[in-house]
Write a protein that holds these residues in place. Structure first.
Motif, PDB file in Angstrom:
ATOM      1  N   ARG A 115      32.682  14.591  20.017  1.00 15.90           N
ATOM      2  CA  ARG A 115      33.420  13.524  19.333  1.00 15.90           C
ATOM      3  C   ARG A 115      33.329  13.698  17.824  1.00 15.90           C
ATOM      4  NH1 ARG A 115      30.597   9.689  22.832  1.00 15.90           N
ATOM      5  NH2 ARG A 115      29.468   9.012  20.965  1.00 15.90           N
ATOM      6  N   ALA A 116      34.319  13.200  17.125  1.00 13.95           N
ATOM      7  CA  ALA A 116      34.316  13.293  15.659  1.00 13.95           C
ATOM      8  C   ALA A 116      33.281  12.349  15.058  1.00 13.95           C
ATOM      9  CB  ALA A 116      35.705  12.963  15.120  1.00 13.95           C
ATOM     10  N   LYS A 117      33.108  11.157  15.659  1.00 13.28           N
ATOM     11  CA  LYS A 117      32.180  10.164  15.139  1.00 13.28           C
ATOM     12  C   LYS A 117      30.984  10.057  16.076  1.00 13.28           C
ATOM     13  CE  LYS A 117      31.983   5.455  13.296  1.00 13.28           C
ATOM     14  NZ  LYS A 117      32.741   4.202  13.067  1.00 13.28           N
ATOM     15  N   LEU A 118      29.792  10.286  15.539  1.00 17.24           N
ATOM     16  CA  LEU A 118      28.577  10.280  16.345  1.00 17.24           C
ATOM     17  C   LEU A 118      27.651   9.168  15.904  1.00 17.24           C
ATOM     18  CD1 LEU A 118      27.747  14.109  16.325  1.00 17.24           C
ATOM     19  CD2 LEU A 118      29.042  12.849  18.046  1.00 17.24           C
ATOM     20  N   SER A 119      26.852   8.660  16.840  1.00 17.09           N
ATOM     21  CA  SER A 119      25.810   7.698  16.486  1.00 17.09           C
ATOM     22  C   SER A 119      24.699   8.442  15.746  1.00 17.09           C
ATOM     23  CB  SER A 119      25.251   7.036  17.743  1.00 17.09           C
ATOM     24  OG  SER A 119      24.512   7.994  18.497  1.00 17.09           O
ATOM     25  N   LYS A 120      23.739   7.675  15.199  1.00 21.38           N
ATOM     26  CA  LYS A 120      22.631   8.294  14.467  1.00 21.38           C
ATOM     27  C   LYS A 120      21.833   9.227  15.366  1.00 21.38           C
ATOM     28  CE  LYS A 120      18.500   7.193  11.744  1.00 21.38           C
ATOM     29  NZ  LYS A 120      17.639   6.093  11.217  1.00 21.38           N
ATOM     30  N   ASP A 121      21.509   8.756  16.585  1.00 18.84           N
ATOM     31  CA  ASP A 121      20.745   9.586  17.523  1.00 18.84           C
ATOM     32  C   ASP A 121      21.535  10.826  17.920  1.00 18.84           C
ATOM     33  OD1 ASP A 121      18.570   7.970  17.458  1.00 18.84           O
ATOM     34  OD2 ASP A 121      18.992   6.929  19.353  1.00 18.84           O
ATOM     35  N   GLU A 122      22.848  10.661  18.115  1.00 17.73           N
ATOM     36  CA  GLU A 122      23.679  11.803  18.493  1.00 17.73           C
ATOM     37  C   GLU A 122      23.757  12.820  17.356  1.00 17.73           C
ATOM     38  OE1 GLU A 122      26.674   9.506  21.638  1.00 17.73           O
ATOM     39  OE2 GLU A 122      27.244   9.764  19.538  1.00 17.73           O
ATOM     40  N   ALA A 123      23.796  12.314  16.120  1.00 16.40           N
ATOM     41  CA  ALA A 123      23.834  13.223  14.967  1.00 16.40           C
ATOM     42  C   ALA A 123      22.548  14.041  14.889  1.00 16.40           C
ATOM     43  CB  ALA A 123      24.048  12.422  13.684  1.00 16.40           C
ATOM     44  N   ILE A 124      21.396  13.378  15.117  1.00 13.40           N
ATOM     45  CA  ILE A 124      20.110  14.104  15.136  1.00 13.40           C
ATOM     46  C   ILE A 124      20.106  15.121  16.271  1.00 13.40           C
ATOM     47  CG2 ILE A 124      17.630  13.860  15.554  1.00 13.40           C
ATOM     48  CD1 ILE A 124      17.779  11.158  14.131  1.00 13.40           C
ATOM     49  N   GLU A 125      20.635  14.691  17.410  1.00 12.97           N
ATOM     50  CA  GLU A 125      20.667  15.595  18.570  1.00 12.97           C
ATOM     51  C   GLU A 125      21.502  16.832  18.265  1.00 12.97           C
ATOM     52  OE1 GLU A 125      22.526  15.510  23.040  1.00 12.97           O
ATOM     53  OE2 GLU A 125      21.586  13.690  22.285  1.00 12.97           O
ATOM     54  N   LYS A 126      22.664  16.614  17.671  1.00 14.42           N
ATOM     55  CA  LYS A 126      23.525  17.749  17.349  1.00 14.42           C
ATOM     56  C   LYS A 126      22.850  18.670  16.335  1.00 14.42           C
ATOM     57  CE  LYS A 126      28.237  18.989  16.057  1.00 14.42           C
ATOM     58  NZ  LYS A 126      29.588  18.499  15.709  1.00 14.42           N
ATOM     59  N   MET A 127      22.225  18.052  15.322  1.00 15.42           N
ATOM     60  CA  MET A 127      21.533  18.841  14.301  1.00 15.42           C
ATOM     61  C   MET A 127      20.409  19.672  14.949  1.00 15.42           C
ATOM     62  SD  MET A 127      19.286  17.441  11.074  1.00 15.42           S
ATOM     63  CE  MET A 127      20.459  16.108  10.850  1.00 15.42           C
ATOM     64  N   THR A 128      19.657  19.041  15.838  1.00 18.27           N
ATOM     65  CA  THR A 128      18.546  19.737  16.491  1.00 18.27           C
ATOM     66  C   THR A 128      19.054  20.846  17.393  1.00 18.27           C
ATOM     67  OG1 THR A 128      17.315  17.668  16.454  1.00 18.27           O
ATOM     68  CG2 THR A 128      16.444  19.420  17.849  1.00 18.27           C
ATOM     69  N   TRP A 129      20.071  20.521  18.155  1.00 20.20           N
ATOM     70  CA  TRP A 129      20.581  21.506  19.118  1.00 20.20           C
ATOM     71  C   TRP A 129      21.186  22.708  18.403  1.00 20.20           C
ATOM     72  CZ3 TRP A 129      19.410  21.438  24.070  1.00 20.20           C
ATOM     73  CH2 TRP A 129      20.030  22.383  24.893  1.00 20.20           C
TER      74      TRP A 129
END
Length: 865
Positions: free
Chosen positions: A193-207
């Motif tokens: 998705r173009a817009k991510l929640s805070k946790d999803e943003a951390i998850e994407k950054m980590t992954w």
């Protein structure tokens, strides 16, 4: 997609091409409480093939297994760890999706006393016991054990980027080989998705940052993802995972194979409390049906609210209603409830269950102390234990009140009713709302099958048994009811969501069917006086095994290859051109010293004496097992290698050879012995008592244009298979809804019927459902698809043949070869037990009927034509 390439190989090389690659040590080191299912063997086999034989393997290895919720992904992970250990891996980084299930996951992998422990009590690989332990970092890992670091994706991000003393750092990954295992930890679909929640943003950054950095540290690193949900219709996901999805066994296939409960959406025009009472009534009805059939079942109801405050208020109201419950309260369900409620009341009446007594039972079984609420982040460990052990006999809980805390990571088999206590919808036009999709996913998790068996005759505990018996009272024990308000738009939406997740078949594809014994058949001597001869299954305790000579397939000699060289070694640049050939020789080294045998036996749990006597009940001691000619004293062990190595063999080499022989011996004993056997006596059962006159059921018919299963033979999709069986006096039932292969066999018989009727006074073909035979060797159950009865023309002493026939697609032949072998044993070893005068009965099992390669069957059948 990668899995499509593997699917194509399976179609080309046969159904067992990957399953046959699963090493024996994988199954023997996993929990004996959860025997491997065929699809799990398929998953293991694909991994083994990819790692060792796949020519287009990508490094570092990154694979994804798309497997349904409830299909045993955790067991597949455990098996993958065992296999990867044998490839040299010792360090495992395990991702879970939320902190509240880390402890439960650790319990599955570390606590051998847990009922959901995934491994065998003792893990033995290569003759050595292997330990499993949890670690906080890999600085002091056990080089001989399995070391697991448990974390969430967000937790990994924090540990790596905000390191503390004695915790995991990025430097821990330098110079080592790691296996990363992800259990629903990576929310693949959300991250596109173009817009991510805070946790999803951390998850994407980590992954996309940390995990990729870890993988890049060593091309030998392995990343295995496991998820039940991945949207390959999304082009971004499809592109990213095209070469990574190695296996797809989704919820639709899982349900179709019978491994989940059958889901029913019950929409009733009742307020929430009345819906809850309806669920309570069905739950108690289900419990009584199970008890009547000898099963101890404690069914659980989930009361799902929209918010925590609403849940707390409803719980308080529910306790008051149950405390003051009256017969008149539940009688409202009799007149205005669902069909399931009507069945429940009919059952109560038929079994003399007084409603007053039922109300008293409900008050006791659903008292406040037998209910639990799990809505607070501060829930005690004791409460979490209650929720995660609902199947335990000592767990009293019948009702769980929740909002969404159980949406992920809740494994429960005895959940049978979910009550939706709110009535709002969030659908945006034709689209399925995220809330409804989440509800569908919760229902799918609740649809895990509660395993049971009603007999000791080899029935599979883990699959539905009554799909084709709509009137069988036990169907209620195989169904999950979702109780909601009768809102046609919402019901259509939740149904669409369930179909999309695979939890429900498309409504248009579910077809009820009925087959009946023809009235003219009921007037015949065949129906009124005819018999079916079946054998039985009995426990043997392996009493017949007095030594290894009584076990088939045990070789007289076990050969061990010394790992010091051997074979041919060609050195092309040596003087002389072609090089030097090293000679390989084989030498017997038995009798081995008893101390070598004892040390080898000690390393393998199978050979503990309490285990040994289960397989060799006449063995009196380990000393006898080692020395007697009936056991190891009669086994020859040889070593193979270069002459210089073979003739200077060390004690360690002898020990390795003994271990190798014992491991092969164990595998053969496990594969070729059983505590059961099929009797060789076939006993008569009156046909009219054992064959049901009328059968009802439901069949899921595929959209596929050429699938025949579930389609009546009279209107078969393939015109060459059509046949009006209602007009054929030799076919017992009035219709056949079987597979293409079954219809082809019926056509074969139709084509030779003129010849048969010239020789036989009576010819009858019965489509078999539920009548079992048991393999002589181990009591394994077989249900031949057809039984053909042939009565010869002889007024004085007639011969009646009973032929068991199994049509089989060529692609299934290899996996079911054991069935054909057993069928062919029947004529020579089976004995008919009969008291009937002037009639001789002969029972025969024929080779598989395979339409496109049928010479063997036709040659065998010619004798009876």
């Amino acid at each position: 997609m990668l899995y499509e390439d593997f699917d194509a190989k399976k179609r080309m090389d046969g159904d067992a091409v990957f399953k046959n690659r699963v090493p024996d040590f994988v199954a023997t080191n996993l929990s004996p409480a959860a025997p491997l299912r065929e699809y799990q063997k398929e998953a293991f086999g694909r991994l083994v093939f990819y790692l060792s034989e796949y020519k287009s393997k990508q490094l570092p290895v990154h694979l994804l297994f798309n497997m349904a919720t409830g299909s045993g992904k955790t067991l597949v992970m455990a098996g993958a760890m065992i296999h990867l250990y044998t490839l040299g891996y010792r360090n495992f980084l395990f991702f879970v999706n939320s902190t509240n299930i880390i402890e439960k996951t650790k319990d599955n992998f570390l606590n051998s006393r847990s009922p959901k422990y995934q491994f065998a009590e003792k893990i033995v690989i290569g003759g050595k016991t292997v330990s499993i332990r949890s670690v906080d970092n890999f600085s002091a890992f056990d080089p001989d054990g399995i070391n697991i670091f448990f974390t969430t994706i967000q937790g990994l991000h924090t540990r790596i980027h905000e390191p503390k003393e004695s915790t995991l750092t990025l430097e821990d990954f330098d110079g080592r080989e790691f296996v990363l295992l992800s259990d629903e930890a990576h929310h693949i679909n959300a991250l596109t998705r173009a817009k991510l929640s805070k946790d999803e943003a951390i998850e994407k950054m980590t992954w996309e940052g940390t995990v990729r950095k870890v993988m890049a540290k060593n091309t030998r690193n392995v990343l295995l993802e496991f998820t039940a949900t991945i949207d390959t219709q999304n082009p971004d996901i499809a592109e990213k995972y095209a070469d990574k999805i190695i296996y797809r066994y989704d919820l639709a296939e899982f349900r179709s194979d019978g491994f989940s409960k059958d889901i029913k959406v019950a929409g009733i025009d009742f307020p929430p409390m009345a819906r809850a009472l309806g669920a309570v009534l069905l739950s108690q009805y289900r419990r009584k049906v199970a008890e009547r059939n000898g099963l101890q079942l404690k069914p659980v109801v989930l009361m799902k609210s929209r918010g925590i405050k609403e849940s707390q208020e409803f719980e308080a109201q529910f306790h008051k209603v149950i405390q003051h419950l009256k017969v008149s309260d539940i009688l409202k369900l009799k007149t205005r409830g669902s069909n399931a409620h009507a069945q429940a009341f009919a059952y109560f009446t038929a079994n003399d269950i007084a409603l007053g007594n039922l109300v008293r039972e409900i008050k006791d079984d659903f008292a406040p102390e037998k209910c639990v609420s799990v809505n607070s982040k501060d829930d005690s460990d004791a409460k979490q234990l209650l929720v995660n052990s609902l199947e335990a006999k000592t767990n009293p809980i019948r009702v769980v009140f929740a909002v969404d805390k159980l949406n992920e990571g809740w494994d429960v088999l005895n959940l049978f009713d979910i009550v939706r206590l709110y009535e709002t919808r969030q659908s945006g036009g034709r689209a399925i709302s995220p809330v409804t999709m989440a509800e569908a996913q919760l229902i799918g998790r609740g649809a895990r099958y509660w395993p049971f068996t009603l007999s000791k005759n080899g029935e599979d505990r883990f699959v539905r048994k009554f799909d084709r018996e709509l009137t069988n009272e036990m169907r209620i024990v195989e169904q999950l009811y979702y109780h909601t308000k009768h809102d046609s738009r919402y019901i259509a939406e939740i149904t669409s969501a369930l179909v999309k997740t695979g939890a429900l078949a498309k409504p248009e594809n579910v077809r009820p069917y009925t087959v009946k014994v023809k009235e003219e058949i009921k007037q015949t001597k065949f129906w009124k006086e005819g018999q079916i001869f079946l054998n039985d299954k009995r426990e043997t305790g392996r009493r017949h095994i007095r030594g290894i000579a009584d076990i088939p397939c045990i070789p007289e000699r076990f050969v061990f290859s010394l790992r010091k060289g051997g074979g041919e070694e060609v050195t092309p640049f040596e003087k002389g051109g072609a090089g030097r050939v090293r000679e390989t020789v084989t030498k017997d080294i038995t009798p081995l010293d008893a101390s070598v045998w004892r040390e080898a036996l000690y390393r393998l749990p199978f050979y503990r004496f309490d285990s040994l006597v289960r397989f060799f009940p006449h063995c009196s001691s380990v000393h006898e097992f080692i020395s007697s000619k009936k056991y190891l004293g009669g086994v020859t062990v040889a070593v193979q290698g270069e002459a210089t190595d073979v003739f200077t063999i060390s004690r360690n080499d002898m020990l390795d050879a003994a271990l190798s022989a014992l491991q092969d011996f164990e595998r053969l004993v496990l594969a070729n012995t059983s505590e059961f056997e099929g009797t060789k006596e076939f006993v008569a059962h009156p046909i009219q008592k054992i064959v049901r006159e009328e059968k009802y059921g439901e069949i899921v018919v595929s959209d596929s244009g050429d699938q025949e299963f579930g389609v009546a033979m009279s209107i078969a999709r393939d015109a060459s298979l059509r046949l009006d069986l209602g007009a054929k006096d030799w076919y017992v039932y009035d219709e056949n809804y079987g597979t293409k292969e079954e219809k082809q066999f019926v056509h074969f018989l139709h084509d030779v019927m003129t010849d048969l009727k010239q020789r036989y006074e009576e010819v009858r073909l019965l489509r078999n459902e539920g009548l079992k035979l048991y393999r002589f060797a181990d009591g394994r159950a077989v249900e031949p698809d057809f039984i053909l009865f042939l009565r010869e023309r002889d007024a004085k002493s007639a011969t009646v043949y009973q032929l068991f026939v199994e049509p089989k697609g060529e692609h299934l032949r290899a996996g079911d070869q054991w069935k054909e072998d057993f069928l062919k044993e029947i004529a020579g070893q089976g004995k008919v037990v009969t008291l009937f005068e002037n009639v001789e009965y002969k029972i025969v099992g024929l080779p598989f009927y395979t339409h496109d390669n049928n010479t063997v069957f036709e040659d065998a059948f010619e004798k009876y034509r």
